[in-house]
Design a protein around this motif. Structure first.
Motif, mmCIF file in Angstrom:
data_model
loop_
_atom_site.group_PDB
_atom_site.id
_atom_site.type_symbol
_atom_site.label_atom_id
_atom_site.label_comp_id
_atom_site.label_asym_id
_atom_site.label_seq_id
_atom_site.Cartn_x
_atom_site.Cartn_y
_atom_site.Cartn_z
ATOM 1 N N LEU A 80 0.832 -1.205 0.000
ATOM 2 C CA LEU A 80 0.000 0.000 0.000
ATOM 3 C C LEU A 80 0.867 1.255 0.000
ATOM 4 N N GLU A 81 1.937 1.239 0.779
ATOM 5 C CA GLU A 81 2.822 2.395 0.864
ATOM 6 C C GLU A 81 3.478 2.701 -0.485
ATOM 7 N N LYS A 82 3.716 1.672 -1.264
ATOM 8 C CA LYS A 82 4.300 1.873 -2.594
ATOM 9 C C LYS A 82 3.278 2.451 -3.569
ATOM 10 N N LYS A 83 2.024 2.082 -3.397
ATOM 11 C CA LYS A 83 0.986 2.522 -4.322
ATOM 12 C C LYS A 83 0.516 3.948 -4.049
ATOM 13 N N ILE A 84 0.562 4.378 -2.798
ATOM 14 C CA ILE A 84 -0.003 5.674 -2.430
ATOM 15 C C ILE A 84 0.603 6.833 -3.235
ATOM 16 N N PRO A 85 1.930 6.957 -3.363
ATOM 17 C CA PRO A 85 2.465 8.081 -4.150
ATOM 18 C C PRO A 85 2.017 8.056 -5.614
ATOM 19 N N VAL A 86 1.866 6.868 -6.175
ATOM 20 C CA VAL A 86 1.421 6.744 -7.566
ATOM 21 C C VAL A 86 -0.009 7.251 -7.700
ATOM 22 N N GLU A 87 -0.859 6.859 -6.759
ATOM 23 C CA GLU A 87 -2.258 7.287 -6.808
ATOM 24 C C GLU A 87 -2.400 8.779 -6.493
ATOM 25 N N GLU A 88 -1.509 9.307 -5.670
ATOM 26 C CA GLU A 88 -1.520 10.747 -5.377
ATOM 27 C C GLU A 88 -1.323 11.563 -6.650
ATOM 28 N N GLU A 89 -0.409 11.135 -7.487
ATOM 29 C CA GLU A 89 -0.144 11.857 -8.736
ATOM 30 C C GLU A 89 -1.357 11.802 -9.659
ATOM 31 N N LYS A 90 -2.065 10.686 -9.641
ATOM 32 C CA LYS A 90 -3.250 10.566 -10.487
ATOM 33 C C LYS A 90 -4.335 11.543 -10.056
ATOM 34 N N ILE A 91 -4.520 11.685 -8.765
ATOM 35 C CA ILE A 91 -5.595 12.548 -8.274
ATOM 36 C C ILE A 91 -5.325 14.008 -8.620
ATOM 37 N N LYS A 92 -4.054 14.370 -8.721
ATOM 38 C CA LYS A 92 -3.695 15.757 -9.035
ATOM 39 C C LYS A 92 -4.001 16.119 -10.484
ATOM 40 N N THR A 93 -4.108 15.101 -11.324
ATOM 41 C CA THR A 93 -4.337 15.363 -12.750
ATOM 42 C C THR A 93 -5.713 14.892 -13.209
ATOM 43 N N GLY A 94 -6.593 14.572 -12.283
ATOM 44 C CA GLY A 94 -7.963 14.206 -12.631
ATOM 45 C C GLY A 94 -8.118 12.811 -13.196
ATOM 46 N N GLN A 95 -7.131 11.931 -13.007
ATOM 47 C CA GLN A 95 -7.247 10.562 -13.504
ATOM 48 C C GLN A 95 -8.018 9.701 -12.507
ATOM 49 N N ASP A 96 -8.619 8.640 -13.006
ATOM 50 C CA ASP A 96 -9.235 7.661 -12.120
ATOM 51 C C ASP A 96 -8.160 7.098 -11.201
ATOM 52 N N ASN A 97 -8.484 6.961 -9.924
ATOM 53 C CA ASN A 97 -7.473 6.514 -8.972
ATOM 54 C C ASN A 97 -8.120 5.767 -7.813
ATOM 55 N N ASP A 98 -7.276 5.068 -7.058
ATOM 56 C CA ASP A 98 -7.729 4.293 -5.901
ATOM 57 C C ASP A 98 -7.128 4.830 -4.603
ATOM 58 N N LEU A 99 -6.759 6.106 -4.576
ATOM 59 C CA LEU A 99 -6.059 6.662 -3.417
ATOM 60 C C LEU A 99 -6.864 6.482 -2.136
ATOM 61 N N LEU A 100 -8.141 6.844 -2.156
ATOM 62 C CA LEU A 100 -8.928 6.789 -0.932
ATOM 63 C C LEU A 100 -9.209 5.348 -0.510
ATOM 64 N N LYS A 101 -9.380 4.450 -1.471
ATOM 65 C CA LYS A 101 -9.562 3.042 -1.132
ATOM 66 C C LYS A 101 -8.311 2.487 -0.462
ATOM 67 N N ILE A 102 -7.156 2.878 -0.989
ATOM 68 C CA ILE A 102 -5.896 2.380 -0.431
ATOM 69 C C ILE A 102 -5.656 2.951 0.967
ATOM 70 N N SER A 103 -5.897 4.245 1.136
ATOM 71 C CA SER A 103 -5.656 4.843 2.450
ATOM 72 C C SER A 103 -6.658 4.323 3.479
ATOM 73 N N GLU A 104 -7.878 4.015 3.028
ATOM 74 C CA GLU A 104 -8.854 3.407 3.934
ATOM 75 C C GLU A 104 -8.400 2.007 4.345
ATOM 76 N N LYS A 105 -7.880 1.254 3.387
ATOM 77 C CA LYS A 105 -7.372 -0.087 3.696
ATOM 78 C C LYS A 105 -6.213 -0.005 4.687
#
Length: 483
Positions: free
Chosen positions: A131-156
């Motif tokens: 999860l820690e490896k995925k979070i930075p990747v998903e953070e970048e997606k959210i900044k550019t309006g891409q579909d992402n799983d950031l909140l699902k991952i942080s909730e997990k």
């Protein structure tokens, strides 16, 4: 009556001292190399409070022993480099540690706990590795309006923290994971309204506050567990009202976050303090408000910070730890405010030549604290080169002071950056002596010193934004007084 008060005071100190017992930490580490084994107390504020720490003496056989006195229980952080491990210390306890350097902070074995909390913490770190490896990747997606799983991952992540750590002395890491998730949630509001036309920010904010309430985020226990108290949540909440985008529209898209915070501070702060309405107790309110006032003292001229600072001292005098911290911090900032003497330094350049503040007396000097890993620092350099060309060395000198921990990295940075002004090496990261003496909280950090060796501006000028306007005014005033 006076003697009675003195007696009672002495008695209270005696009773406190009598409750203190030796707490021992010892153990072995398979390899330490050039690093240090450091135990730090958690400060009242993440950025501005002094840090109290002890460095363990590690023998040639890789054994260490440490004793301190405690009258209660607390978490202290064991550091090797920039990696930390939480130790739960109780008065009179004896802990025996076994540390594997290559996997630290995982696989630390602690004998002396009442239960297997060390194993639970290692299991938690292992469970969140992916999860820690995925979070930075998903953070970048959210900044550019891409579909992402950031909140699902942080909730997990906080669900795993709940599974392994809730109800243990290391529960703060569960509360911290909740805070991280809620900060990601509130950050998503800013980006979603930027990229999705039908997005409703008011509804989203209400939903996040409801979730925060359900997770007891606005309680004193939760706020103390967060890295930055309420600061991060309040900061990103204020950004959800489009203030950043409005400022960029007026001033240009290249305006840095630092400058936006300066220009729109009052509007942003008005939104930040709205979060205080959600505090669940007076304890939580005192803690949260202390953080926001500390940020105001650190980011704004003292005359702007003074009213809220004095109001806090009056209204929360029953919280002496918080008020004393703010008093000390206010005093520290006042000591480096415009008109005060510049902090002396003695630092080497790349050739080993020593430079001091006195060497540059008689001209304006811009001190630039930076490091190669700091992107905003690097973005300022083209603007600083233009300024350096526009003024003579009799008028202005720039001195770079690097906070880079590794001197070899600093040398490599200088080789490809090609900066024409003097570059000095301080090292030690944010513990660099001159940076700490100026009460720096982050970089880039700028101090303008006048020809008389006094502070002219304190971290409120930037080459890409307002330096030329401010400096021309100061230079004209100086020339008029010396004619």
């Amino acid at each position: 009556m006076m003697y009675r008060k003195q007696f009672l005071l002495l008695l209270s100190f005696a009773l406190l001292a009598s409750c203190e017992k030796d707490t021992q930490v010892s153990g072995n580490i398979d390899y330490l190399g050039d690093s240090n084994l450091i135990l730090k107390q958690i400060p009242v504020h993440y950025k501005y409070a002094p840090i109290f720490q002890d460095t363990f003496n590690v023998s040639e056989s890789d054994h260490f022993e440490y004793t301190t006195k405690l009258d209660s229980s607390e978490i202290r952080l064991l550091f090797i480099g920039d990696k930390e491990y939480p130790l739960y210390l109780t008065s009179g306890s004896e802990l025996l540690l076994t540390i594997e350097r290559s996997t630290f902070p995982k696989n630390v074995k602690v004998d002396g706990y009442e239960e297997d909390w060390d194993e639970k913490y290692t299991d938690y770190l292992t469970a969140i590795t992916d999860l820690e490896k995925k979070i930075p990747v998903e953070e970048e997606k959210i900044k550019t309006g891409q579909d992402n799983d950031l909140l699902k991952i942080s909730e997990k992540k906080y669900e795993l923290a709940e599974q392994y750590l809730k109800g243990t002395p290391l529960q703060d890491y569960y509360l911290k994971a909740i805070g991280e998730h809620l900060v990601f949630s509130i950050r998503s509001v800013e980006y979603n309204q930027r990229f999705y036309e039908n997005f409703n920010p008011d509804s989203a904010r209400k939903a996040i506050f409801a979730e925060a309430d359900s997770l007891n985020f606005f309680t004193i226990a939760s706020l103390k567990a967060q890295r930055a108290g309420i600061r991060d949540f309040a900061h990103y909440y204020a950004r959800t009202f489009g203030i950043y985008d409005s400022v960029k529209t007026v001033y240009g898209m290249d305006l840095s976050e630092y400058d936006i915070k300066r220009v729109a501070y009052e509007e942003l702060n008005e939104k930040r303090i709205q979060v205080l309405d959600h505090m669940k107790s007076r304890d939580a309110l005192a803690h949260a408000k202390m953080y926001l006032i500390a940020e105001r003292i650190g980011e704004q001229p003292l005359e702007k910070a003074q009213p809220s600072y004095e109001s806090y001292l009056q209204n929360f005098s029953d919280y002496p730890v918080y008020t004393q911290f703010l008093k000390n911090f206010y005093k520290d900032i006042k000591s480096v405010s415009p008109g005060e003497p510049a902090i002396p330094f003695s630092l080497p350049d790349i050739d080993g030549n020593i430079h001091t503040m006195d060497d540059y007396r008689g001209k304006f000097v811009l001190l630039d604290f930076w490091a190669g890993w700091c992107q905003p620092c690097l973005e300022e350099f083209p603007h600083m080169k233009d300024i350096y060309d526009n003024y003579s060395r009799d008028e202005l000198e720039i001195i770079g002071i690097s906070n880079e921990a590794d001197s070899l990295v600093w040398v490599q940075d200088l080789q490809h950056l090609n900066l024409p002004w003097p570059q000095l090496y301080g090292g030690d990261g944010f513990d660099e002596e001159t940076f700490k003496a100026y009460k720096g909280g982050g970089i880039p950090f700028y101090i303008l010193v006048d020809p008389d060796g006094k502070i002219a501006r304190y971290n409120d000028i930037r080459a890409s934004f307002n330096f030329t306007t401010v400096f021309d005014s100061l230079l004209e005033e100086h020339n008029q007084t010396t004619e």
